[in-house]
Write a protein that holds these residues in place. Structure first.
Motif, short mmCIF file in Angstrom:
data_model
loop_
_atom_site.label_atom_id
_atom_site.label_comp_id
_atom_site.label_asym_id
_atom_site.label_seq_id
_atom_site.Cartn_x
_atom_site.Cartn_y
_atom_site.Cartn_z
N VAL A 217 -4.60 -5.43 -9.29
CA VAL A 217 -4.47 -4.10 -9.88
C VAL A 217 -5.87 -3.54 -10.46
O VAL A 217 -6.35 -4.25 -11.06
N GLY A 218 -6.14 -2.21 -10.10
CA GLY A 218 -7.26 -1.63 -10.39
C GLY A 218 -8.33 -1.94 -9.50
O GLY A 218 -9.28 -1.23 -9.80
N LYS A 219 -8.38 -2.64 -8.57
CA LYS A 219 -9.47 -2.89 -7.42
C LYS A 219 -9.12 -1.97 -6.22
O LYS A 219 -8.10 -1.69 -5.90
N SER A 220 -10.38 -1.88 -5.60
CA SER A 220 -10.37 -1.24 -4.39
C SER A 220 -10.44 -2.29 -3.22
O SER A 220 -11.03 -3.16 -3.46
N VAL A 221 -9.57 -2.01 -2.47
CA VAL A 221 -9.05 -3.29 -1.47
C VAL A 221 -9.20 -2.41 0.06
O VAL A 221 -8.86 -1.29 0.09
N ARG A 222 -9.54 -3.20 0.97
CA ARG A 222 -9.15 -2.72 2.45
C ARG A 222 -8.33 -3.80 3.16
O ARG A 222 -8.61 -4.97 3.19
N VAL A 223 -6.97 -3.21 3.39
CA VAL A 223 -5.95 -4.17 4.12
C VAL A 223 -5.66 -3.55 5.56
O VAL A 223 -5.35 -2.34 5.66
N THR A 274 -6.05 0.19 9.23
CA THR A 274 -6.77 -0.31 8.22
C THR A 274 -6.89 0.62 6.95
O THR A 274 -7.33 1.78 7.18
N VAL A 275 -6.37 0.24 5.74
CA VAL A 275 -6.22 1.11 4.66
C VAL A 275 -7.18 0.74 3.69
O VAL A 275 -6.94 -0.26 3.14
N THR A 276 -8.25 1.48 3.03
CA THR A 276 -8.74 1.36 2.05
C THR A 276 -8.27 2.34 0.63
O THR A 276 -7.92 3.38 0.94
N GLY A 277 -8.04 1.56 -0.43
CA GLY A 277 -7.44 2.19 -1.46
C GLY A 277 -7.36 1.54 -2.76
O GLY A 277 -7.92 0.40 -2.81
N THR A 278 -7.08 2.11 -3.79
CA THR A 278 -7.23 1.54 -5.04
C THR A 278 -5.71 0.79 -5.39
O THR A 278 -4.57 1.43 -5.41
N VAL A 279 -5.64 -0.28 -5.86
CA VAL A 279 -4.35 -1.03 -6.22
C VAL A 279 -3.78 -0.47 -7.51
O VAL A 279 -4.58 -0.65 -8.49
N ALA A 280 -2.45 0.04 -7.55
CA ALA A 280 -1.86 0.53 -8.70
C ALA A 280 -0.54 -0.07 -8.71
O ALA A 280 0.05 -0.36 -7.72
N GLY A 287 9.67 0.29 -19.73
CA GLY A 287 10.78 -0.70 -19.50
C GLY A 287 11.36 -0.96 -18.03
O GLY A 287 11.71 -1.73 -17.89
N TYR A 288 10.92 0.02 -17.20
CA TYR A 288 11.01 -0.03 -15.69
C TYR A 288 10.25 -0.88 -15.14
O TYR A 288 9.14 -1.35 -15.65
N GLN A 289 10.58 -1.33 -13.52
CA GLN A 289 9.77 -2.29 -13.09
C GLN A 289 8.78 -1.33 -12.49
O GLN A 289 9.07 -0.06 -12.65
N THR A 290 7.81 -1.83 -11.80
CA THR A 290 6.70 -1.05 -11.07
C THR A 290 6.88 -1.31 -9.60
O THR A 290 7.35 -2.11 -8.96
N THR A 291 6.32 -0.14 -8.80
CA THR A 291 6.02 -0.32 -7.48
C THR A 291 4.69 -0.54 -7.45
O THR A 291 3.68 0.23 -7.80
N THR A 292 4.22 -1.64 -6.59
CA THR A 292 2.79 -1.87 -6.36
C THR A 292 2.65 -0.86 -4.99
O THR A 292 3.17 -0.89 -4.20
N GLU A 293 1.22 -0.30 -5.09
CA GLU A 293 0.92 0.72 -4.03
C GLU A 293 -0.48 0.93 -4.19
O GLU A 293 -1.32 0.48 -5.06
N LEU A 294 -1.03 1.60 -3.13
CA LEU A 294 -2.20 1.99 -2.80
C LEU A 294 -2.55 3.47 -3.11
O LEU A 294 -1.88 4.17 -2.54
N THR A 295 -3.46 3.68 -3.91
CA THR A 295 -3.45 5.20 -4.40
C THR A 295 -4.76 5.52 -4.02
O THR A 295 -5.88 4.73 -3.77
N GLY A 296 -5.35 6.97 -3.93
CA GLY A 296 -6.46 7.25 -3.07
C GLY A 296 -6.80 6.99 -1.98
O GLY A 296 -8.20 6.57 -1.84
N PRO A 297 -6.02 6.72 -1.01
CA PRO A 297 -6.25 5.94 0.28
C PRO A 297 -7.24 6.93 1.21
O PRO A 297 -7.19 8.00 1.42
N THR A 298 -7.77 6.10 1.86
CA THR A 298 -8.42 6.66 3.42
C THR A 298 -7.94 5.55 4.37
O THR A 298 -7.89 4.15 3.88
N TRP A 299 -7.83 5.88 5.69
CA TRP A 299 -7.36 4.93 6.59
C TRP A 299 -8.24 5.13 7.94
O TRP A 299 -8.47 6.15 8.23
N THR A 300 -8.09 4.12 8.86
CA THR A 300 -8.53 4.20 10.16
C THR A 300 -7.36 3.53 11.04
O THR A 300 -6.78 2.63 10.72
#
Length: 773
Positions: A217-223, A274-280, A287-300
């Motif tokens: 979380v908070g890291k920029s990744v390429r997946v 291939t998507v690059t974005g920040t893990v959020a 009190g709710y659960q969260t959804t893991t997502e990539l934000t601010g994405p770019t992709w090829t």
């Protein structure tokens, strides 16, 4: 082909507008270190902003408040954003992408006003009207409780959410044009938070991890991944990707949401990307659960037309029978155990394709175009096709929500009633809904089979039999449409067979939810319209009794002044009027020494209205009636709501039911009055009815029934009939009728006419008791 997420179109004019505002930078619990403002343009050519500024005003300005200004430079380019970095805080770990402009304004995370202004001189207007009249203002957004805004304020963001433009046309109504969601800072060059050059190569399973919060979380990744579904409408657009080469760890999901905000993603199902974005981690509410997502994405997009990974097939034996671990606190850091717990199972498949077949609806389709279904048809089935909630330790693990990714113009969402079936295959990725609960976002939606659920009709009372009903009419006011009055009226006449007495909950004052204190507390117009509608539906002309509350003291919708009251048929039963009852005077039990019988000191009268237990809640109303020469006491109730309780599907387990404390206090106060009445006459005919906002197995009901003073009639029904309300797919009890031993030949019925249906006159089902005093 490399794609940068383009902003939503703003006003149809070619000028720049405010696209996003974020004031939570550097706050505790946030990821980003700075506040920011973004601009976009609907034009087709770059728009220079060198002679303009962005300015900020506190949400509730005083006479001494001053606008703060950040001069702009450069241009806003079509399909891109101009990023203005503002003040930094001590929190957060992720830097903004390189800003196009840097200022030092410290904005509030939750309420404030941002303006785009011609010139750099600070504005002087402090009201919405004055700012609208200032020709220098190009665009303006007030968020949260902001006084200065366009028409209505945008929703309140938070330390972890921004407000961003969600419409293609600037309507000059901030509430309509902006929505709240995870911040997505982008600069003119397309850089996202953390910077694309800092992106780490990862697989989706690395992002999802083995707990509820991503280790990245908070890291920029390429997946890499295959696009399995897209959502091209609403304010939470994006697409899902899935790794076609899964690992062998059942705890790690192979699917992931790529969040594009208000921008429709330009990908197709079957694309290899291939998507690059920040893990959020997006948490809809505390009190709710969260959804893991990539934000601010770019992709090829590497290639298209790929087969999708096979969905996880959900059958009645797939989801575990235990609901969630019970650590006595947060479950966030616990390793997932998807073979043991239902919530862990869904979390371990978050973002992945799943499928169900021939699933039964356990709710009606909601106003948000969603329906709850069960994957376990034999789990606590109700008599009419739902899933009954029978205890805090008996959560229904087979329930899952279904929404649709198919645009409404192509296929409207099916309008299901409880017991209907989505036949064939329903399939799509799993998401934790913004309204809470795990959801199948269906890209393939089964066909609806109508199983013909009918609205129930109770029997007509016998000649010597008194009937008392209770009905929560869901915020009924004189300003409601006639259709609501007519629907409720037919429920009284057709389905409840015109009972002799009805206790009503959620009767509002004559002008409804005004939002503020306006001095209106009377409900005569509301009740007259209701009675007139009942007569028009073929029912009796009821009389009513109620007591106006003090303004803004009894909870409910602000300014609505909900209260309880009585309707009664004067041709069948008499009301004993004893003057003196008002909002603050307490009713008492008085002995008639001559007749040796108790009566009420005032009728109608409120039970101990000054007691702190009733703070911001409805006060019980006691009334004295006479039927065939016999006295009957009725107490109408509407206990404190469950608002503030933690959700059953949330991160704290077991959930804290904080509202229960007040309801137990209310039950204790009411029980004191009941005991006094029954001490005066152990054989008194007493009916306690209304929306107690609690379950038949709750401490609230235990207080009212302990020692056998009252019988909760819901417990006389078979377990599969014990419900009057449907929430999150659980058929449950909130409304009650309790009776004393003085009633003879008691019959009882919950009349299911609302809670199981897509079309409702109220969200509660009425119920009725027939008896001889």
């Amino acid at each position: 082909m490399t794609v940068l997420v383009a902003p939503a179109s703003a006003a149809p004019s070619p000028g720049p507008v405010i696209a996003e505002v974020y004031g939570g930078g550097g706050n505790s619990g946030t990821t980003l270190t700075r506040d920011f403002i973004e601009l976009s343009t609907a034009g087709t050519t770059p728009t220079g902003v060198a002679d303009m500024s962005v300015q900020y005003l506190p949400g509730s300005p005083s006479g001494s408040s001053r606008w703060q200004s950040t001069p702009l430079s450069g241009s806003v380019n079509p399909g891109a954003r101009l990023l203005v970095a503002e003040a930094a805080g001590g929190g957060g770990t992720v830097e903004l992408p390189t800003p196009d402009v840097t200022g030092s304004i410290n904005m509030s995370a939750t309420t404030g006003t941002v303006a785009l202004v011609n010139g750099t001189t600070p504005l002087t207007c402090l009201t919405a009207a004055d700012c609208a009249a200032d020709s220098r203002v190009v665009d303006l957004v007030g968020y949260g409780s902001a006084v200065v805004r366009e028409t209505n304020p945008a929703p309140a963001p938070s330390a972890t959410t921004s407000v961003f433009r969600a419409t293609s046309i600037d309507t000059d109504d901030n509430a309509a044009d902006f929505v709240a969601g995870p911040p997505t800072p982008q600069n003119t060059a397309g850089g996202e938070a953390g910077g694309p050059s800092d992106a780490t190569d990862a697989r989706i399973r690395d992002v999802q991890g083995t707990t509820r919060i991503s280790p990245l979380v908070g890291k920029s990744v390429r997946v890499p991944g295959i696009v399995t579904a897209t959502r091209g409408f609403g304010s939470s657009r994006g697409f899902w990707i899935q790794d076609p080469q899964p690992d062998n760890d059942p705890r790690t999901s192979e699917g992931l949401l790529v969040f594009t905000g208000s921008v429709t993603p330009t990908v197709a199902v079957g694309d290899a990307v291939t998507v690059t974005g920040t893990v959020a981690e997006y948490r809809p509410e505390s009190g709710y659960q969260t959804t893991t997502e990539l934000t601010g994405p770019t992709w090829t997009t590497e290639s298209g037309g790929h087969e999708l990974p096979e969905p996880v097939v959900i059958t009645q034996n797939t989801v575990p029978g235990e609901y969630v671990p019970q650590p006595g606190g947060s479950i966030v850091s616990l390793p997932l155990e998807p073979s043991k717990y239902a919530l862990d199972f869904w979390e371990a498949h978050e973002g992945e394709l799943v499928s169900v077949a021939d699933v039964r609806a356990v709710s009606g389709t909601t106003a948000f175009d969603e329906v709850l279904v069960t994957t376990k048809p034999n789990e606590h089935p109700s008599a009419r096709g739902g899933s009954v909630y029978l205890g805090y330790d008996q959560t229904n693990t087979g329930i899952v929500k279904v929404q649709s990714l198919i645009p409404f113009s192509q296929r409207p969402f099916p309008q299901a009633n409880t017991g209907d079936v989505l036949t064939g295959i329903t399939s799509g990725p799993v998401e934790y809904s913004q309204f809470g609960g795990y959801t199948i976002q269906a890209s393939i939606l089964g066909e609806l089979k109508d199983n013909g659920l009918a609205r129930e009709v109770t029997r007509k009372q016998n000649n010597g039999e008194l009937t008392v009903a209770t009905y929560n009419v869901e915020n009924l006011s004189a300003v409601d449409d006639q259709a609501k009055f007519d629907g409720l009226a037919h429920g009284i006449t057709d389905n409840l067979a015109s009972p002799d007495i009805v206790t009503l909950e959620e009767i509002q004052d004559d002008n409804g939810p005004a939002g503020t204190s306006d001095g209106v507390v009377a409900a005569d117009q509301t009740l007259k319209r209701f009675v007139d509608a009942i007569v028009a539906a073929g029912g009796p002309r009821y009389e009513w009794r109620q007591i106006d509350p003090q303004d803004m003291t009894d909870g409910g919708e602000p300014g609505g002044n909900i209260r309880v009251g009585f309707l009664f048929d004067p041709k069948r039963v008499s009301f004993v009027d004893r003057p003196g009852g008002d909002a603050t005077t307490a009713v008492d039990v008085v002995m008639d020494e001559k007749a040796k019988n108790p009566h009420l000191s005032i009728s109608p009268g409120r039970v101990d209205p000054a007691n702190p237990a009733w703070q911001t809640s409805r006060k019980p109303l006691a009334g004295e009636f006479v039927f065939h020469g016999k006295t009957v006491f009725i107490i109408a109730n509407h206990f404190a709501s469950k608002g503030g309780d933690q959700p059953t599907h949330g991160i704290n387990q077991p959930p804290v039911r904080s509202s229960e404390v007040q309801r137990v206090q209310q039950a204790t106060v009411l029980r004191g009055f009941i005991d006094k009445l029954l001490a005066a006459d152990p054989n008194a005919s007493l009916v306690v009815a209304g929306d107690l906002n609690d379950y038949q197995f709750s401490p609230t009901l235990q207080v009212l029934t302990q020692g056998g003073a009252l019988t909760a009639l819901i417990n006389t029904l078979p377990e599969n009939e014990r419900y009057s309300y449907v929430f999150d797919g659980n058929s449950q009890v909130l409304d009650h009728i309790l009776v004393s031993k003085g009633l003879k030949k008691v019959g009882y019925d919950v009349v299911h006419i609302n809670s199981e249906f897509a079309q409702q006159s109220s969200d509660h089902d009425p119920q009725i008791v027939q008896f001889h005093p």
